[in-house]
Design a protein around this motif. Structure first.
Motif, short mmCIF file in Angstrom:
data_model
loop_
_atom_site.label_atom_id
_atom_site.label_comp_id
_atom_site.label_asym_id
_atom_site.label_seq_id
_atom_site.Cartn_x
_atom_site.Cartn_y
_atom_site.Cartn_z
N UNK A 97 55.00 28.96 -51.18
CA UNK A 97 53.63 28.67 -51.79
C UNK A 97 53.44 27.19 -52.21
N UNK A 98 52.22 26.81 -52.07
CA UNK A 98 52.05 25.16 -52.40
C UNK A 98 52.63 24.67 -53.77
N UNK A 126 47.57 29.92 -44.81
CA UNK A 126 46.93 30.41 -46.20
C UNK A 126 45.87 30.22 -46.86
N UNK A 218 55.43 33.07 -56.67
CA UNK A 218 54.71 33.50 -58.07
C UNK A 218 53.84 34.67 -57.69
N UNK A 219 53.31 34.64 -56.41
CA UNK A 219 52.40 35.68 -56.18
C UNK A 219 53.12 36.58 -55.14
N UNK A 220 52.88 37.91 -55.53
CA UNK A 220 53.47 38.94 -54.69
C UNK A 220 52.30 39.42 -53.62
N UNK A 221 52.67 39.37 -52.25
CA UNK A 221 51.58 40.05 -51.43
C UNK A 221 51.89 41.52 -51.22
N UNK A 222 50.81 42.24 -51.94
CA UNK A 222 50.40 43.49 -52.07
C UNK A 222 50.27 44.18 -50.68
N UNK A 223 49.19 43.55 -49.92
CA UNK A 223 48.90 43.98 -48.54
C UNK A 223 48.15 42.99 -47.75
N UNK A 224 48.30 42.82 -46.45
CA UNK A 224 47.60 42.13 -45.53
C UNK A 224 46.76 42.92 -44.51
#
Lengths: 253, 309
Positions: A97-98, A126, A218-224
């Motif tokens: 992450x940035x 991203x 810090x961010x969880x990827x729920x779906x793509x």
């Protein structure tokens, strides 16, 4: 003045993106990867500053997988002097992450002491548009974002920014972080002799631990998922039919 | 806890992106305080008080805010951040400049360019130029978010909420404004226009863009351009529609002489009705167009202007 340029290895901008069937992300196995196009513009600008006698050394940093060193070599072949690879992840599909990238870069800036950091304004994977601003914040530096013109004038830089209402010119105090937009320059291609020479330029390999930075997201990827598809409509024969359809079928004029 | 919405305006009028960001704020839920920071921007603060969903407006005067200097605005927002769990910005160039700086100063990750709110900590956003949609859940205590205007409707009006004034914080002195240059136009703004007509490389020159502009004026439309047209100097940078330019979603989008690179489609494919006019019947733009006309634009566009009366 030393110039630091962070570069990111991303999916090549000509490659068609495929979303994985399990919705976990985008398929990056065996696809062509390249330097983020905005970062190429940043590298080119650093080289032009060196050619103009305003920079004396260009340090390239990439944070990601081992193979990101190919991206650093590309920048060295264009004309940068040396590289630092921070091997932060093993899997190409794990995006650092940035915020974590900015923290590592801030530590490198403390060690290297550049007078200017040139970043691409966003990475085309991203699309966050964040690293440069975050780095400037962590360093307590000025930021000149979305630059389409840059002139170094002693202890200030004049930055013309591409903004929603046109162009804005500001003067920022150096040292500064400048993020570059599309129209700043056209990056050069590396010549074959320079590609060979670049292989011998120094490249240090580090880890986030060397800088004491935790890269956990810090961010969880729920779906793509795939975006909703648009279907092709109809071809009309002439302008009269087009106007008729827009008036009477779509009702938009 | 409440939401702070950092408004977008030009010191004279509130930008519609603010009303669209309010829709996202309402979807998150909670009191919404609107920050209006600028120079001689009292009228903007009054307009913001009438945005449906606002419970308070905080009006701050300062020259640095009036010139949208990112470091100064970030410091102001940070001085207020303790009271808020969410800080929302419109995903305009100002918002994109400031939000990541604020997030880093708070040691949280920014959530850029959201297109949907799935919960107070869960948001949808496009990645890879809109070729994939990502849903992310933030584990941070504060959520710093930029909101894509094209994906949210503007809220309506309410009876005005209270307007409080607050003092500016010390200008960090990082940047000095020199000039803003923009071509002024009577046409609607690109990101809020109901109709957009855009030209691409096929237009061929800056002078030829006049034929597009004539049609725009007949339709009350805004004028856009592809990256190729802007790079070639046919159109100014603020007309660019696409991944790195503006994202629009009008009722009608007319693409003229635009082939349809994915970077351009990223900026307009959510338009309600898309028309493509191109002489190359293989152009990818036809794959997303509701109505396609294969024709020489230099014949079709003047004809279109004529038929629009």
């Amino acid at each position: 003045m030393k110039v630091l340029v962070p570069v990111k290895r991303v999916i090549d901008y000509n490659v068609k993106v495929r979303v994985k069937a399990d919705s976990s992300g985008v398929d990056l196995a065996n696809v062509k990867m390249s330097m983020n196009p905005f970062d190429e513009i940043a590298v080119e600008q650093a080289i032009r500053l060196k050619e103009a006698g305003q920079a004396d050394e260009i340090v390239i940093v990439s944070i990601g997988v081992e193979k990101a060193q190919e991206t650093i070599r590309t920048a060295l072949a264009m004309g940068a002097d040396r590289g630092i690879l921070v091997k932060a992840v093993d899997n190409v599909e794990t995006d650092v992450e940035p915020l974590a990238v900015a923290k590592i870069l801030a530590k490198i800036v403390e060690e290297e002491g550049p007078g200017l950091v040139l970043c691409g304004k966003q990475a085309i994977d991203n699309d966050m548009n964040a690293t440069g601003q975050m780095l400037a914040a962590l360093l307590g530096w000025a930021q000149g974002t979305f630059a389409s013109k840059l002139a170094i004038e002693g202890d200030h830089a004049s930055v013309t920014r591409e903004v929603d209402g046109g162009l804005q010119t500001i003067k920022v105090k150096m040292p500064a972080v400048v993020t570059v937009d599309l129209r700043l320059n056209e990056p050069r291609y590396a010549s074959l002799p320079n590609i060979m020479k670049a292989k011998k330029k120094p490249l240090d390999v580090k880890t986030p631990e060397d800088y004491g930075v935790d890269v956990s997201p810090r961010l969880t990827v729920v779906s793509v998922k795939e975006p909703p598809a648009r279907k092709a409509g109809v071809k009309v024969a002439d302008v009269a039919e087009l106007v008729d359809k827009l008036k009477n079928e779509a009702g938009v004029i | 806890m409440a939401i702070l919405l950092v408004s977008k305006h030009d010191n004279a009028a509130l930008n519609e992106a603010t009303a669209k960001t309010m829709t996202a704020a309402k979807a998150i839920g909670g009191d919404v305080h609107v920050l209006v920071a600028g120079e001689n921007c009292g009228a903007v603060a009054e307009a913001a008080a009438k945005l449906d969903g606002a419970s308070k407006v905080i009006h701050v005067e300062g020259a640095a805010y009036g010139h949208r200097l990112g470091e100064a605005i970030a410091d102001l927002v940070i001085s207020m951040a303790g009271d808020y769990e969410h800080i929302l910005f419109p995903a305009t160039t100002s918002g994109k400049n400031v939000a990541p700086r604020v997030a880093a100063l708070l040691d949280v990750m920014v959530i850029s360019d959201i297109t949907g709110v799935e919960g107070p900590d869960t948001f949808e956003r496009p990645i890879y130029a809109g070729n994939a949609m990502q849903v992310v859940k933030s584990g941070d205590a504060k959520k710093i978010v930029t909101v894509r205007g094209a994906s949210f409707d503007a809220v309506g009006e309410q009876a005005a909420c209270p307007v409080e004034t607050a003092d500016a914080v010390a200008d960090p002195g990082f940047a000095e404004w020199v000039e803003d240059s923009a071509e002024t136009s009577d046409r609607p703004e690109l990101t809020s226009a109901k109709i957009v007509i855009s030209g691409g490389r096929g237009i061929g020159s800056k002078e030829n863009f006049a034929i597009i502009e004539k049609v725009a004026d007949k339709l009350g439309a805004a004028v856009g351009a592809s990256r190729a047209a802007v790079d070639s100097g046919y159109a100014p940078n603020d007309w660019q529609v696409g991944q790195t330019g503006k994202v629009v979603a009008p009722e009608l989008y007319i693409a003229v002489g635009i082939s349809g690179a994915i970077q351009h489609l990223a900026g307009m494919k959510d338009s309600k009705v898309i028309v493509a006019i191109n002489k190359d019947d293989e152009a990818p733009i036809f794959q997303v167009a509701d109505y396609g006309l294969v024709a020489d634009l230099f014949e079709a566009i003047p004809e279109l202007e004529k038929q629009l009366g």
